[in-house]
Structure formats: C-alpha cells, structure tokens
Write a protein that holds these residues in place. Structure first.
Motif, PDB file in Angstrom:
ATOM      1  N   VAL A  78      -9.616   5.424  -7.340  1.00 43.21           N
ATOM      2  CA  VAL A  78     -11.066   5.334  -7.184  1.00 43.21           C
ATOM      3  C   VAL A  78     -11.361   4.949  -5.735  1.00 43.21           C
ATOM      4  CG1 VAL A  78     -11.539   4.716  -9.583  1.00 43.21           C
ATOM      5  CG2 VAL A  78     -11.018   2.918  -7.930  1.00 43.21           C
ATOM      6  N   ASP A  79     -12.580   5.212  -5.285  1.00 46.58           N
ATOM      7  CA  ASP A  79     -12.985   4.795  -3.943  1.00 46.58           C
ATOM      8  C   ASP A  79     -13.002   3.274  -3.867  1.00 46.58           C
ATOM      9  OD1 ASP A  79     -13.280   7.443  -3.367  1.00 46.58           O
ATOM     10  OD2 ASP A  79     -15.464   7.400  -3.166  1.00 46.58           O
ATOM     11  N   ILE A  80     -12.406   2.730  -2.851  1.00 50.09           N
ATOM     12  CA  ILE A  80     -12.288   1.275  -2.768  1.00 50.09           C
ATOM     13  C   ILE A  80     -13.645   0.590  -2.658  1.00 50.09           C
ATOM     14  CG2 ILE A  80     -12.037   1.107  -0.244  1.00 50.09           C
ATOM     15  CD1 ILE A  80      -9.740  -0.977  -0.943  1.00 50.09           C
ATOM     16  N   ASP A  81     -14.621   1.247  -2.039  1.00 45.68           N
ATOM     17  CA  ASP A  81     -15.943   0.632  -1.897  1.00 45.68           C
ATOM     18  C   ASP A  81     -16.706   0.572  -3.221  1.00 45.68           C
ATOM     19  OD1 ASP A  81     -15.587   0.125   0.783  1.00 45.68           O
ATOM     20  OD2 ASP A  81     -16.512   2.003   1.444  1.00 45.68           O
ATOM     21  N   ASP A  82     -16.211   1.295  -4.228  1.00 49.40           N
ATOM     22  CA  ASP A  82     -16.849   1.261  -5.545  1.00 49.40           C
ATOM     23  C   ASP A  82     -16.243   0.187  -6.446  1.00 49.40           C
ATOM     24  OD1 ASP A  82     -18.469   3.369  -4.824  1.00 49.40           O
ATOM     25  OD2 ASP A  82     -17.155   4.901  -5.683  1.00 49.40           O
ATOM     26  N   VAL A  83     -15.268  -0.533  -5.920  1.00 47.86           N
ATOM     27  CA  VAL A  83     -14.515  -1.486  -6.744  1.00 47.86           C
ATOM     28  C   VAL A  83     -14.986  -2.915  -6.519  1.00 47.86           C
ATOM     29  CG1 VAL A  83     -12.245  -2.497  -7.162  1.00 47.86           C
ATOM     30  CG2 VAL A  83     -12.469  -0.027  -6.824  1.00 47.86           C
ATOM     31  N   ASP A  84     -15.383  -3.562  -7.605  1.00 47.30           N
ATOM     32  CA  ASP A  84     -15.517  -5.020  -7.636  1.00 47.30           C
ATOM     33  C   ASP A  84     -14.240  -5.509  -8.315  1.00 47.30           C
ATOM     34  OD1 ASP A  84     -17.388  -7.608  -7.694  1.00 47.30           O
ATOM     35  OD2 ASP A  84     -16.318  -7.465  -9.606  1.00 47.30           O
ATOM     36  N   ILE A  85     -13.364  -6.121  -7.563  1.00 48.19           N
ATOM     37  CA  ILE A  85     -12.019  -6.383  -8.073  1.00 48.19           C
ATOM     38  C   ILE A  85     -12.020  -7.277  -9.304  1.00 48.19           C
ATOM     39  CG2 ILE A  85     -11.607  -8.335  -6.541  1.00 48.19           C
ATOM     40  CD1 ILE A  85      -9.086  -5.634  -7.816  1.00 48.19           C
ATOM     41  N   PHE A 141      -2.209   3.463  -8.181  1.00 47.79           N
ATOM     42  CA  PHE A 141      -2.453   4.013  -6.845  1.00 47.79           C
ATOM     43  C   PHE A 141      -3.140   2.971  -5.961  1.00 47.79           C
ATOM     44  CE2 PHE A 141      -2.348   7.361  -9.982  1.00 47.79           C
ATOM     45  CZ  PHE A 141      -1.506   8.312  -9.413  1.00 47.79           C
ATOM     46  N   SER A 142      -3.418   3.362  -4.685  1.00 51.69           N
ATOM     47  CA  SER A 142      -3.945   2.385  -3.725  1.00 51.69           C
ATOM     48  C   SER A 142      -5.289   2.790  -3.113  1.00 51.69           C
ATOM     49  CB  SER A 142      -2.909   2.119  -2.617  1.00 51.69           C
ATOM     50  OG  SER A 142      -2.483   3.322  -2.005  1.00 51.69           O
ATOM     51  N   PHE A 143      -6.135   3.411  -3.910  1.00 49.78           N
ATOM     52  CA  PHE A 143      -7.557   3.610  -3.609  1.00 49.78           C
ATOM     53  C   PHE A 143      -7.847   4.709  -2.572  1.00 49.78           C
ATOM     54  CE2 PHE A 143      -6.979  -0.903  -4.735  1.00 49.78           C
ATOM     55  CZ  PHE A 143      -7.704  -0.912  -5.921  1.00 49.78           C
ATOM     56  N   PHE A 144      -8.846   5.511  -2.916  1.00 49.53           N
ATOM     57  CA  PHE A 144      -9.374   6.509  -1.994  1.00 49.53           C
ATOM     58  C   PHE A 144     -10.303   5.842  -0.980  1.00 49.53           C
ATOM     59  CE2 PHE A 144      -8.765   9.271  -5.845  1.00 49.53           C
ATOM     60  CZ  PHE A 144      -7.739  10.033  -5.316  1.00 49.53           C
ATOM     61  N   ARG A 196      -7.573  -1.830   5.152  1.00 44.57           N
ATOM     62  CA  ARG A 196      -6.216  -2.280   4.856  1.00 44.57           C
ATOM     63  C   ARG A 196      -6.175  -3.641   4.180  1.00 44.57           C
ATOM     64  NH1 ARG A 196      -2.608  -5.765   6.708  1.00 44.57           N
ATOM     65  NH2 ARG A 196      -0.372  -5.261   6.457  1.00 44.57           N
ATOM     66  N   GLU A 197      -6.880  -4.612   4.723  1.00 43.97           N
ATOM     67  CA  GLU A 197      -6.817  -5.963   4.173  1.00 43.97           C
ATOM     68  C   GLU A 197      -7.315  -6.000   2.737  1.00 43.97           C
ATOM     69  OE1 GLU A 197      -5.274  -8.410   5.665  1.00 43.97           O
ATOM     70  OE2 GLU A 197      -4.854  -6.983   7.284  1.00 43.97           O
ATOM     71  N   LYS A 198      -8.362  -5.236   2.466  1.00 44.15           N
ATOM     72  CA  LYS A 198      -8.901  -5.182   1.109  1.00 44.15           C
ATOM     73  C   LYS A 198      -7.893  -4.520   0.161  1.00 44.15           C
ATOM     74  CE  LYS A 198     -13.307  -4.396   0.669  1.00 44.15           C
ATOM     75  NZ  LYS A 198     -14.623  -3.694   0.577  1.00 44.15           N
ATOM     76  N   VAL A 199      -7.226  -3.473   0.631  1.00 38.25           N
ATOM     77  CA  VAL A 199      -6.207  -2.811  -0.181  1.00 38.25           C
ATOM     78  C   VAL A 199      -5.118  -3.798  -0.580  1.00 38.25           C
ATOM     79  CG1 VAL A 199      -4.349  -1.098  -0.155  1.00 38.25           C
ATOM     80  CG2 VAL A 199      -6.591  -0.488   0.746  1.00 38.25           C
ATOM     81  N   MET A 200      -4.606  -4.526   0.400  1.00 40.09           N
ATOM     82  CA  MET A 200      -3.524  -5.474   0.126  1.00 40.09           C
ATOM     83  C   MET A 200      -3.983  -6.577  -0.831  1.00 40.09           C
ATOM     84  SD  MET A 200      -1.152  -4.044   1.791  1.00 40.09           S
ATOM     85  CE  MET A 200      -1.054  -2.815   3.101  1.00 40.09           C
ATOM     86  N   GLU A 201      -5.192  -7.073  -0.616  1.00 35.09           N
ATOM     87  CA  GLU A 201      -5.725  -8.126  -1.484  1.00 35.09           C
ATOM     88  C   GLU A 201      -5.871  -7.627  -2.918  1.00 35.09           C
ATOM     89  OE1 GLU A 201      -9.927 -10.514  -2.271  1.00 35.09           O
ATOM     90  OE2 GLU A 201      -9.647  -9.379  -0.407  1.00 35.09           O
ATOM     91  N   TYR A 202      -6.458  -6.451  -3.084  1.00 36.27           N
ATOM     92  CA  TYR A 202      -6.698  -5.908  -4.421  1.00 36.27           C
ATOM     93  C   TYR A 202      -5.390  -5.608  -5.137  1.00 36.27           C
ATOM     94  CZ  TYR A 202     -11.696  -5.285  -3.377  1.00 36.27           C
ATOM     95  OH  TYR A 202     -13.023  -5.477  -3.069  1.00 36.27           O
TER      96      TYR A 202
END
Length: 204
Positions: free
Chosen positions: A75-82, A107-110, A116-122
């Motif tokens: 999913v698009d990372i900006d659409d994610v509330d973790i 997976f690791s988000f569209f 990057r930092e948000k990807v690693m945190e999520y």
C-alpha cells in the motif's frame, strides 16, 4: 553464481503458490475474504472460523501450509496509519497460527523512496507485532516498493531487527538488476526463494 546455485539447490523444501492456479471465482472470493482485515470484531471471529474450516480441509487432504503469501505492506505509505495498520498484521498472524505456519510474506510500501525512516519504523513495529504470535515476517522485493533494489533491500535487512528475506529473482530482473549481482550479495541473508519465469524486455 554456480556456487550460489549449488547452495540454493541444497535446500530441500519446495512449496507451491496456490493463488496462481485458482480458477473458480467463488473460491477466490472466499480466500480474499479470509485474508482481508475485518471491519469489526464480529466479522473477525467469523473470518477466523472460516479459516479454521479451510485449515481442516487442507489437513484432511494431507496438505500443509508453509507460508502465508499476504499483501501486507503493498500500500502507499502515506495512506498508512501504523497503529491502525497493525490490526491487519495481527489478523494475518492469527491466520498463520490457524494454518499452522510461522511464516508471513510482506512488502515495504509503495511511494516510499523518500520516506526511509518511516519505512524502517513501520517495518520494525510490524515485525515486533508478529513476534507476539510466534510469527516471522519475510520481506519480498517487489517493483516500486522501498525494497525493490539490492541496495534498498540490504538497507532494510541491516536495519529492521528480526525481519527475514525472500529472494524473488524475477522482480529483481524487472528492476534491471541481474541475478549474478543480487544472488551473490543476498544468498547468505535469504531465508527462502520465489522461483518463477519472467520475460524482461531490456538489457542490463
């Protein structure tokens, strides 16, 4: 590459991705309903009960589930509330428990190259959640997600504790990265492999 191939060949477990051979639309709908995150507690319990019935049928027919091929992280990372998205992780982990496997593909988000930092945190929060269910998350490289190229996959694997790696050679090829490069770099970090055909209309 020959030495790498010999090491891959030494792995004895070969499993089949069933989704690619499901032809009946009613069965596809049932599977999609089971793996989709429920909107309420009542729906969740219903879906888990359905999953138990499917697991029973598989067991009766001598079929075991080695891994859950979930779409988590696609999913698009900006659409994610973790904090909300973690509920989907929990749901898939519960399904993994029901089907008797400790492995879940993710997976690791569209739209996440600049996040990057948000990807690693999520990803770390997702891995930590899965551990509570006795489940390991396995990251698959895929076009257009953060972890689509060798460098970014290595970045993920070096910085997300407990995350495991899936090597998909076709997806790397579609990103313009030859197997001689990616397999040699990731063989010792890889926990399982996706093997499939691909036609790449480009030259490296």
């Amino acid at each position: 590459l020959t030495m790498a191939y010999k090491k891959v060949r030494s792995h004895k477990k070969v499993c089949y991705f069933t989704k690619n051979n499901v032809k009946h639309i009613d069965y596809k709908v049932k599977i999609l309903k089971v793996y989709s995150a429920p909107s309420s507690k009542e729906e969740q319990l219903k879906i888990l009960d359905e999953a138990k019935e499917y697991a029973k049928v598989l067991t009766e027919n001598g079929i075991t589930v080695w891994s859950i091929g979930s779409p988590i992280g696609k999913v698009d990372i900006d659409d994610v509330d973790i904090d909300t998205y973690i509920k989907e992780v929990k749901h898939v982990c519960q399904l993994a428990n029901i089907f008797g496997t400790s492995r879940v593909r993710m997976f690791s988000f569209f739209q996440s190259y600049k996040s990057r930092e948000k990807v690693m945190e999520y990803l770390q929060k997702m891995v930590d959640c899965a551990v509570q269910y006795g489940v390991d998350l396995y990251h698959e490289n895929e076009k257009y997600i953060y972890g689509d190229t060798l460098d970014r996959v290595k970045d993920i694997m070096d910085n997300v504790s407990g995350l495991k790696d899936i090597y998909d050679q076709a997806n790397y090829l579609e990103c313009g990265e030859p197997a001689e490069k990616t397999l040699a770099a990731l063989l010792d970090k890889t926990d399982y492999f996706h093997i499939k055909d691909v036609i790449v209309l480009r030259f490296f």
